[in-house]
Design an enzyme around this catalytic site. Structure first.
Site, PDB file in Angstrom:
ATOM      1  N   GLY A 192       6.818  -1.901  -2.906  1.00  0.00           N
ATOM      2  CA  GLY A 192       6.349  -0.528  -2.888  1.00  0.00           C
ATOM      3  C   GLY A 192       7.048   0.287  -3.957  1.00  0.00           C
ATOM      4  NE  ARG A 193      10.901   2.742  -0.901  1.00  0.00           N
ATOM      5  CZ  ARG A 193      11.961   2.711  -0.111  1.00  0.00           C
ATOM      6  NH1 ARG A 193      12.651   3.801   0.096  1.00  0.00           N
ATOM      7  NH2 ARG A 193      12.326   1.587   0.497  1.00  0.00           N
TER       8      ARG A 193
ATOM      9  CD  GLN B 185      -2.290   0.164   5.415  1.00  0.00           C
ATOM     10  OE1 GLN B 185      -2.066   1.330   5.124  1.00  0.00           O
ATOM     11  NE2 GLN B 185      -1.330  -0.733   5.537  1.00  0.00           N
TER      12      GLN B 185
ATOM     13  N   PRO C 143       0.835  -1.213   0.000  1.00  0.00           N
ATOM     14  CG  PRO C 143      -0.041  -1.077   2.157  1.00  0.00           C
ATOM     15  CD  PRO C 143       0.687  -1.996   1.234  1.00  0.00           C
ATOM     16  CG  MET C 144       3.469   2.689  -1.707  1.00  0.00           C
ATOM     17  SD  MET C 144       4.713   2.820  -2.999  1.00  0.00           S
ATOM     18  CE  MET C 144       3.984   1.805  -4.279  1.00  0.00           C
TER      19      MET C 144
ATOM     20  CB  CYS D 119       1.940   4.904   8.604  1.00  0.00           C
ATOM     21  SG  CYS D 119       2.163   6.572   7.970  1.00  0.00           S
TER      22      CYS D 119
ATOM     23  CG  ASN E 107       7.271  -3.856   2.452  1.00  0.00           C
ATOM     24  OD1 ASN E 107       7.146  -2.952   3.271  1.00  0.00           O
ATOM     25  ND2 ASN E 107       7.336  -3.617   1.160  1.00  0.00           N
ATOM     26  N   GLY E 108      10.340  -4.569   1.582  1.00  0.00           N
ATOM     27  CA  GLY E 108      11.463  -3.643   1.693  1.00  0.00           C
ATOM     28  C   GLY E 108      12.548  -3.928   0.688  1.00  0.00           C
TER      29      GLY E 108
HETATM   30  C1  LIG Z   1       4.854   7.273  -1.009  1.00  0.00           C
HETATM   31  C2  LIG Z   1       4.654   6.127  -0.059  1.00  0.00           C
HETATM   32  C3  LIG Z   1       3.429   5.960   0.551  1.00  0.00           C
HETATM   33  C4  LIG Z   1       3.218   4.904   1.450  1.00  0.00           C
HETATM   34  N1  LIG Z   1       1.982   4.731   2.005  1.00  0.00           N
HETATM   35  C5  LIG Z   1       1.754   3.651   2.812  1.00  0.00           C
HETATM   36  C6  LIG Z   1       0.434   3.363   3.300  1.00  0.00           C
HETATM   37  O1  LIG Z   1      -0.547   4.063   3.013  1.00  0.00           O
HETATM   38  N2  LIG Z   1       0.298   2.264   4.092  1.00  0.00           N
HETATM   39  C7  LIG Z   1       1.353   1.452   4.436  1.00  0.00           C
HETATM   40  O2  LIG Z   1       1.177   0.479   5.153  1.00  0.00           O
HETATM   41  N3  LIG Z   1       2.592   1.696   3.959  1.00  0.00           N
HETATM   42  C8  LIG Z   1       2.812   2.754   3.156  1.00  0.00           C
HETATM   43  N4  LIG Z   1       4.050   2.955   2.631  1.00  0.00           N
HETATM   44  C9  LIG Z   1       5.127   1.995   2.924  1.00  0.00           C
HETATM   45  C10 LIG Z   1       5.197   0.910   1.832  1.00  0.00           C
HETATM   46  O3  LIG Z   1       4.035   0.122   1.827  1.00  0.00           O
HETATM   47  C11 LIG Z   1       6.414  -0.006   2.068  1.00  0.00           C
HETATM   48  O4  LIG Z   1       6.265  -0.595   3.333  1.00  0.00           O
HETATM   49  C12 LIG Z   1       7.742   0.741   2.039  1.00  0.00           C
HETATM   50  O5  LIG Z   1       7.805   1.643   0.970  1.00  0.00           O
HETATM   51  C13 LIG Z   1       8.917  -0.263   1.924  1.00  0.00           C
HETATM   52  O6  LIG Z   1       8.798  -1.052   0.775  1.00  0.00           O
HETATM   53  P1  LIG Z   1       9.642  -0.738  -0.575  1.00  0.00           P
HETATM   54  O7  LIG Z   1      11.115  -0.753  -0.214  1.00  0.00           O
HETATM   55  O8  LIG Z   1       9.257  -1.843  -1.509  1.00  0.00           O
HETATM   56  O9  LIG Z   1       9.214   0.623  -1.033  1.00  0.00           O
HETATM   57  C14 LIG Z   1       4.284   4.009   1.759  1.00  0.00           C
HETATM   58  C15 LIG Z   1       5.520   4.193   1.134  1.00  0.00           C
HETATM   59  C16 LIG Z   1       5.709   5.224   0.232  1.00  0.00           C
HETATM   60  C17 LIG Z   1       7.059   5.377  -0.432  1.00  0.00           C
END
Ligand SMILES: Cc1cc2nc3c(=O)[nH]c(=O)nc-3n(C[C@H](O)[C@H](O)[C@H](O)COP(=O)(O)O)c2cc1C
Length: 324
Positions: free
Chosen positions: A223-224, A68, A11-12, A99, A199-200
């Site tokens: 995510g990213r 979520q 989720p983002m 978050c 995740n990460g």
């Molecule tokens: C712009 C942005 C918005 C995010 N919004 C949420 C969110 O609404 N809920 C959540 O659980 N995590 C949120 N995250 C965290 C991501 O779900 C994820 O845990 C985090 O980016 C690490 O994963 P990645 O390295 O694949 O990006 C957000 C991350 C980013 C960069």
């Protein structure tokens, strides 16, 4: 690993709306979650408020996403979960315990919950009792290095009836810095029976394979790595099937960006679509010939026609990179 792993779009906020989810699912993503929604905000908003209508919009073409919620009051989280379940369009209720944003943490929500495990238990149990949908928890490793609690919270979540966990391998204090600790996620996976998503820092097919094999997790959440790159899910699916990983051509990238823009425009109208597409376009062209020069102009576009003109210009630049 025998079963097909879960390939989730993490989720983002501001990003994982239905157009983004739809594109990722078309490319092999098999699990999605909406952007986070405030339990209190949702319960107190009039039904007509467009913010929540947009946050909760689901495309009938997409597989049903999890929704979520975030908050710090078990009663409100449970009521929001029940009301969202009644909409009949979500596949699961995901509880945000990760978050790191100050405005979320200052009220005790998101990753601030990692400092109060009894409250986590109360929230998970209450949400569990309020819905027949699967209940999942998204968490980090702990608030900081001195208070790592992922294994303890995973046990609590399992005991309180959670059906799956997503673990971001960082603490709240790390925010998004440093490297995600996959080893720590592997330890969480080993300590519970319910499925765990890692995740990460998954940014390529190879990193997905490495993460899955070293952690033994049931899937991954990206995510990213998926920003401007829904193709990553197709690459990971190919790698898992032992097939060659094929990178998208410039035409595929541009056509996908155009489809993204069209879905946005059909859904939110011209003005909002333009604003949303500014950031998505920068992600789509990132790292390609002429991207740096186009980026300044992209961030100032104010009509969808201009968006498409710039994408066409970008298409030409890929064929004649020396023009850049
Ligand atoms: C712009 C942005 C918005 C995010 N919004 C949420 C969110 O609404 N809920 C959540 O659980 N995590 C949120 N995250 C965290 C991501 O779900 C994820 O845990 C985090 O980016 C690490 O994963 P990645 O390295 O694949 O990006 C957000 C991350 C980013 C960069």
């Amino acid at each position: 690993m025998n079963k097909t792993p879960i390939l989730a779009l993490a989720p983002m906020a501001g990003i994982t709306d239905w157009p983004m989810r739809t594109l990722c699912c078309e490319m092999g993503c098999n699990y999605t979650t909406t952007e986070m929604v405030s339990a209190m905000g949702y319960l107190t908003a009039p039904d007509s408020l467009h913010v929540y209508r947009h946050l909760l919009a689901v495309n009938k073409e997409e597989p049903s996403p999890a929704v979520q919620i975030f908050g710090h009051r078990a009663d409100l989280m449970a009521r929001a979960a029940a009301k969202l379940s009644d909409l009949g369009k979500f596949s699961a209720i995901d509880i945000n315990m990760g978050c790191p944003a100050h405005k979320v943490n200052s009220s005790g929500s998101g990753s601030a919950l990692l400092k109060n495990l009894p409250l986590c238990a109360e929230i998970i149990s209450s949400v569990r009792k309020s819905t027949n949908l699967p209940v999942t928890v998204k968490m980090r490793l702990g608030w900081d290095d001195e208070s790592l609690c992922a294994i303890e919270l995973a046990h609590i979540a399992e005991d309180c009836g959670a059906d799956m966990l997503t673990v971001h391998g960082r603490t709240r204090m790390q925010q998004y810095s440093g490297k995600a600790d996959w080893q720590a996620i592997a330890q969480v996976k080993q300590s519970v029976k319910i499925p765990v998503l890692l995740n990460g820092d998954i940014v390529s097919a190879q990193s997905a394979l490495d993460a899955l094999s070293m952690s033994g997790c049931d899937g991954i959440a990206i995510g990213r790595g998926a920003l401007g790159r829904p193709f990553l899910f197709a690459q990971i699916s190919a790698a898992l099937a032992g097939k060659p990983v094929i990178l998208p051509t410039a035409d595929e990238i541009i056509d996908t960006a155009i489809r993204h823009g069209e879905m946005m425009r059909a859904w939110k109208g011209e003005r909002s679509a333009v604003l949303e597409m500014r950031k998505h376009m920068c992600w789509y062209i990132h790292g390609r010939s002429g991207a740096a020069r186009l980026r300044t102009r992209i961030t100032a576009v104010d009509s969808m026609d201009e968006v498409y003109r710039l994408l066409d210009e970008f298409r030409c630049l890929q064929k004649n990179p020396h023009d850049s």
